[in-house]
Design a protein around this motif. Structure first.
Motif, short mmCIF file in Angstrom:
data_model
loop_
_atom_site.label_atom_id
_atom_site.label_comp_id
_atom_site.label_asym_id
_atom_site.label_seq_id
_atom_site.Cartn_x
_atom_site.Cartn_y
_atom_site.Cartn_z
N ARG A 109 64.79 8.06 40.84
CA ARG A 109 65.29 9.22 41.57
C ARG A 109 66.73 9.57 41.15
O ARG A 109 67.55 8.68 41.01
N PHE A 156 66.59 -9.38 45.70
CA PHE A 156 67.88 -9.90 45.23
C PHE A 156 68.93 -9.87 46.33
O PHE A 156 69.11 -8.87 47.01
N PRO A 177 60.97 4.56 42.75
CA PRO A 177 62.25 4.84 43.41
C PRO A 177 63.47 4.78 42.49
O PRO A 177 64.39 5.58 42.64
N HIS A 178 63.45 3.86 41.52
CA HIS A 178 64.67 3.75 40.69
C HIS A 178 64.81 4.93 39.73
O HIS A 178 65.82 5.04 39.05
N VAL A 188 64.98 15.39 45.76
CA VAL A 188 64.92 13.95 45.46
C VAL A 188 63.58 13.38 45.96
O VAL A 188 62.93 12.59 45.27
N GLY A 201 67.53 -7.58 24.50
CA GLY A 201 66.10 -7.48 24.25
C GLY A 201 65.59 -6.08 24.50
O GLY A 201 66.34 -5.15 24.83
N MET A 202 64.30 -5.92 24.31
CA MET A 202 63.61 -4.62 24.49
C MET A 202 62.16 -4.90 24.79
O MET A 202 61.61 -5.86 24.26
N SER A 203 61.54 -4.04 25.54
CA SER A 203 60.11 -4.22 25.81
C SER A 203 59.32 -4.33 24.50
O SER A 203 58.37 -5.09 24.41
N HIS A 231 58.27 -6.12 34.57
CA HIS A 231 58.93 -5.92 33.27
C HIS A 231 59.09 -7.25 32.57
O HIS A 231 58.95 -8.31 33.18
N LYS A 258 69.98 3.61 31.24
CA LYS A 258 69.78 2.25 31.78
C LYS A 258 70.46 2.20 33.14
O LYS A 258 71.69 2.24 33.23
N SER A 312 69.24 -7.12 29.65
CA SER A 312 68.57 -5.86 30.02
C SER A 312 69.51 -4.67 29.97
O SER A 312 69.07 -3.53 29.96
N ARG A 362 72.27 -11.91 26.28
CA ARG A 362 71.21 -11.74 25.29
C ARG A 362 70.71 -10.31 25.35
O ARG A 362 70.89 -9.59 26.34
N THR A 406 73.92 -5.63 36.81
CA THR A 406 74.19 -5.16 38.18
C THR A 406 74.18 -6.35 39.15
O THR A 406 75.02 -6.45 40.04
N MET A 407 73.24 -7.25 38.95
CA MET A 407 73.19 -8.45 39.82
C MET A 407 74.41 -9.33 39.57
O MET A 407 75.01 -9.85 40.52
N MET A 441 63.00 -10.64 23.14
CA MET A 441 64.42 -10.89 22.92
C MET A 441 64.76 -10.83 21.43
O MET A 441 64.02 -11.35 20.60
C1 MCA Z 1 67.28 5.09 44.62
N1 MCA Z 1 67.13 5.03 45.94
C2 MCA Z 1 67.44 6.21 46.48
C3 MCA Z 1 67.78 7.04 45.40
N2 MCA Z 1 67.66 6.31 44.27
N3 MCA Z 1 67.46 6.64 47.75
C4 MCA Z 1 67.82 7.90 47.98
N4 MCA Z 1 68.19 8.74 47.02
C5 MCA Z 1 68.17 8.38 45.73
N5 MCA Z 1 68.52 9.25 44.84
C6 MCA Z 1 66.77 3.88 46.75
C7 MCA Z 1 65.72 2.95 46.24
O1 MCA Z 1 64.46 3.39 46.63
C8 MCA Z 1 66.10 1.66 46.93
O2 MCA Z 1 65.68 1.70 48.26
C9 MCA Z 1 67.55 1.73 46.88
O3 MCA Z 1 67.91 3.10 46.82
C10 MCA Z 1 68.12 1.06 45.72
O4 MCA Z 1 67.44 1.42 44.51
P1 MCA Z 1 67.43 0.52 43.21
O5 MCA Z 1 67.58 1.40 42.04
O6 MCA Z 1 66.27 -0.40 43.19
O7 MCA Z 1 68.75 -0.30 43.36
P2 MCA Z 1 69.00 -1.62 44.16
O8 MCA Z 1 68.05 -1.86 45.26
O9 MCA Z 1 70.43 -1.55 44.51
O10 MCA Z 1 68.66 -2.69 43.09
C11 MCA Z 1 69.54 -3.05 42.10
C12 MCA Z 1 68.80 -4.06 41.29
C13 MCA Z 1 67.56 -3.38 40.67
C14 MCA Z 1 68.37 -5.24 42.20
C15 MCA Z 1 69.73 -4.58 40.22
O11 MCA Z 1 67.99 -2.23 39.97
C16 MCA Z 1 66.77 -4.29 39.78
O12 MCA Z 1 65.99 -5.13 40.24
N6 MCA Z 1 66.97 -4.17 38.44
C17 MCA Z 1 66.30 -5.00 37.45
C18 MCA Z 1 65.65 -4.16 36.40
C19 MCA Z 1 64.98 -5.01 35.33
O13 MCA Z 1 64.46 -6.09 35.59
N7 MCA Z 1 64.96 -4.53 34.10
C20 MCA Z 1 64.39 -5.32 33.01
C21 MCA Z 1 63.59 -4.42 32.10
P3 MCA Z 1 65.30 0.41 49.09
O14 MCA Z 1 66.59 -0.30 49.31
O15 MCA Z 1 64.68 0.96 50.32
O16 MCA Z 1 64.38 -0.37 48.22
S1 MCA Z 1 63.02 -5.41 30.68
C22 MCA Z 1 64.29 -5.16 29.61
O17 MCA Z 1 65.20 -4.45 29.86
C23 MCA Z 1 64.37 -5.92 28.31
C24 MCA Z 1 63.11 -6.55 27.81
C25 MCA Z 1 65.43 -6.94 28.48
O18 MCA Z 1 66.32 -7.01 27.62
O19 MCA Z 1 65.37 -7.65 29.49
#
Ligand code: MCA
Ligand code: AMP
Length: 473
Positions: free
Chosen positions: A448, A202, A445-446, A436, A276-278, A178, A380, A252, A274, A223-224, A282
């Motif tokens: 689900r 992370f 995965p995210h 699920v 932004g959007m895809s 992303h 989000k 984000s 800050r 979230t981080m 920004m």
């Molecule tokens: C998810 N999981 C599940 C379920 N849902 N397991 C069972 N049942 C469910 N219903 C699993 C996942 O596979 C993962 O497993 C674990 O649960 C956690 O899922 P995840 O959603 O990844 O959460 P996390 O591991 O706790 O991560 C939190 C996080 C992550 C690190 C903050 O969400 C992340 O990296 N977010 C960043 C997103 C980002 O960069 N967005 C920018 C977009 P396992 O643990 O096995 O992996 S660009 C944008 O927005 C614009 C341009 C801007 O302004 O930036």
């Protein structure tokens, strides 16, 4: 030397413990660029590994369009994204285990040990740098076509807003498929000749270690930051590491004012938020030398204009923070189009202004505050944008699902968590886990659902439209 990444020979790139610096880095990027000769558009397998950073840099200096691919994509997303963008090849490490859809394409191997000079040739600034897939309210994700000009303008605007220079080293742990992790957190430092310290998966401890080492900036999603705050409140070493940063940035998704204020109390840091959007990269940010107001996303970046309109599309007066409306922008960093979707592209504009879909207010000082989105169908979660329609469509593909409505529910950690209300065929023995897993087979995965509520029917209005807000009670 490449004009897009002029700082490359002075930069350093570290991802998940693997690292290249300066001339070695430039040589490895040169080798990727050389391997892309005669290509125009490639998919990039975006694991959190050094190869991904080399791949994006090599493609940018070669003038080749990149389609970033989430390595955790489900079959449905992969088929859609590759079918829609038609990459000629896939850029990946020699050892990457690619799914069949990508294995069917020629693989261009990224080899961190290979070296070649950086190519020297002019590339049209209007050529496409990236096609990033992002969710809409309905249907499959759309390919956001982003030019080299837009990316360069945005990074330079951020350099101005954040006093971001070659002396900065960015700590991050963001997904590299992303804009946030790939463009800001990787291409930015390589353009300016600074450093990237991507810690891999992370964890507050890994980020703290990077900051305690040589990182000067941190890019993370709320979230981080929430998890870093909790760690800093427990562990003085994490608090000290955060305190040592020159600039801590959040984006984000909305950073809760409560987290912003508690962060300052625990670490002395005033987070720079800050927005932004895809589609626009920004848009607004607090400045390094300006106020950092909890609950606000700062002022328009250089090259960006922001206005607020009412639901009829009429511009609203600025200055009253109670006047909330649709956020519309003009920007030097806007996307060119949604790939192959002229209908969706046209719909995204109001009289030449891009409709962000976000709702907020502008005050007299030009400070933007966001209060939400105009549609409940964009969620989000953890900083990921997820369309309710995409999840609903996936769930409806299960033969025992009769009806479904998906919404984001407030969540302290993720901002929103995905919740689904489902009507199941009477007598079916379908369990929540199986449902699920069904989504997990099709989508990343995210996407689900984390909460499933079974209902006999969905609430509808007189026209038969599902009244989603009533589901939240
Ligand atoms: C998810 N999981 C599940 C379920 N849902 N397991 C069972 N049942 C469910 N219903 C699993 C996942 O596979 C993962 O497993 C674990 O649960 C956690 O899922 P995840 O959603 O990844 O959460 P996390 O591991 O706790 O991560 C939190 C996080 C992550 C690190 C903050 O969400 C992340 O990296 N977010 C960043 C997103 C980002 O960069 N967005 C920018 C977009 P396992 O643990 O096995 O992996 S660009 C944008 O927005 C614009 C341009 C801007 O302004 O930036
Ligand atoms: P994406 O397309 O994944 O880039 O998501 C873009 C959306 O993220 C925006 O339209 C906003 O709704 C949201 N967003 C990004 N940054 C912020 C922020 N600082 N505060 C609130 N929402 C944000």
């Amino acid at each position: 030397m490449s004009s897009f990444l002029p700082g490359l020979p002075h930069a350093s790139l570290e991802i998940a413990g693997a690292r290249l610096d300066g001339e070695e880095l430039a040589g490895a990027v040169g080798a990727v660029a050389a391997s892309l000769a005669d290509r125009t558009r490639v998919a990039l397998w975006c694991t959190s590994e050094l190869e991904t950073g080399l791949g994006i840099a090599g493609a940018l200096v070669a003038g080749v369009t990149v389609v970033p691919i989430n390595p955790a994509s489900g079959d449905r997303e992969l088929a859609h994204e590759t079918g829609d963008s038609r990459p000629e090849a896939v850029l990946a490490s020699a050892t990457a285990e690619l799914p069949p859809t990508l294995e069917a394409l020629p693989r261009i191997v990224i080899d961190p040990a290979a070296r070649a000079p950086l190519p020297v040739f002019d590339i049209d600034p209007d050529a496409t740098a990236l096609i990033v897939y992002t969710s809409g309210t309905t249907g499959a994700p759309k390919g956001v076509v982003m030019s080299r000009r837009a990316v360069a303008a945005n990074l330079d605007a951020l350099a101005d807003a954040w006093a971001w220079t070659s002396t900065d080293v960015v700590a991050q742990a963001l997904p590299l498929f992303h804009v946030h992790g790939l463009v800001l957190g990787t291409v930015g430092p390589l353009r300016f000749g600074g450093g990237v310290r991507h810690v891999g998966r992370f964890s507050p401890e890994a980020i703290a270690a990077a900051l305690a080492d040589d990182a000067t900036m941190l890019f993370a999603v709320p979230t981080m930051h929430g998890r870093l705050l909790a760690a800093a409140e427990e562990d003085p070493a994490v608090a000290d590491a955060l305190r040592s940063a020159r600039l801590i940035v959040s984006g984000s998704a909305a950073l809760p004012a409560r987290v912003h204020e508690a962060y300052t109390a625990a670490t002395g840091q005033h987070i720079v938020e800050r927005y932004g959007m895809s589609e626009a990269l920004m848009i607004a940010s607090a400045r390094h030398d300006g106020p950092r107001i909890p609950g606000a996303v700062g002022t328009a970046l250089p090259g960006v204009e922001i206005r607020i309109t009412d639901d009829a599309g009429v511009v609203m007066p600025v200055g009253d923070t109670d006047t909330i409306g649709n956020v519309e922008i003009k920007s030097a960093s806007l996307f060119d189009e949604y790939l192959g979707r002229p209908d969706a592209t046209a719909e995204a504009f109001n009289d030449g202004w891009f409709r962000t879909g976000d709702v907020g207010s502008l005050d007299d000082a030009g400070v933007l505050r966001l209060v939400g989105r105009s549609s409940t169908d964009l969620i989000k979660t953890g900083g990921y944008r997820v369309g309710a329609g995409e999840i609903e469509a996936a769930m409806l593909e299960h033969p025992d699902v009769v009806e479904v409505a998906v919404l984001g529910m407030p969540d302290d950690d993720l901002g929103e968590r995905i919740a689904a209300w489902v009507v199941i065929t009477p007598g079916s023995d379908l369990t929540d886990d199986v449902l699920v897993q069904h989504v997990a087979d099709l989508l990343a995965p995210h996407k689900r659902p984390r909460v499933i509520t079974r209902v006999d029917e969905l609430p509808r209005n007189a026209l038969g439209k599902v009244q989603k807000k009533r589901l939240l009670g």
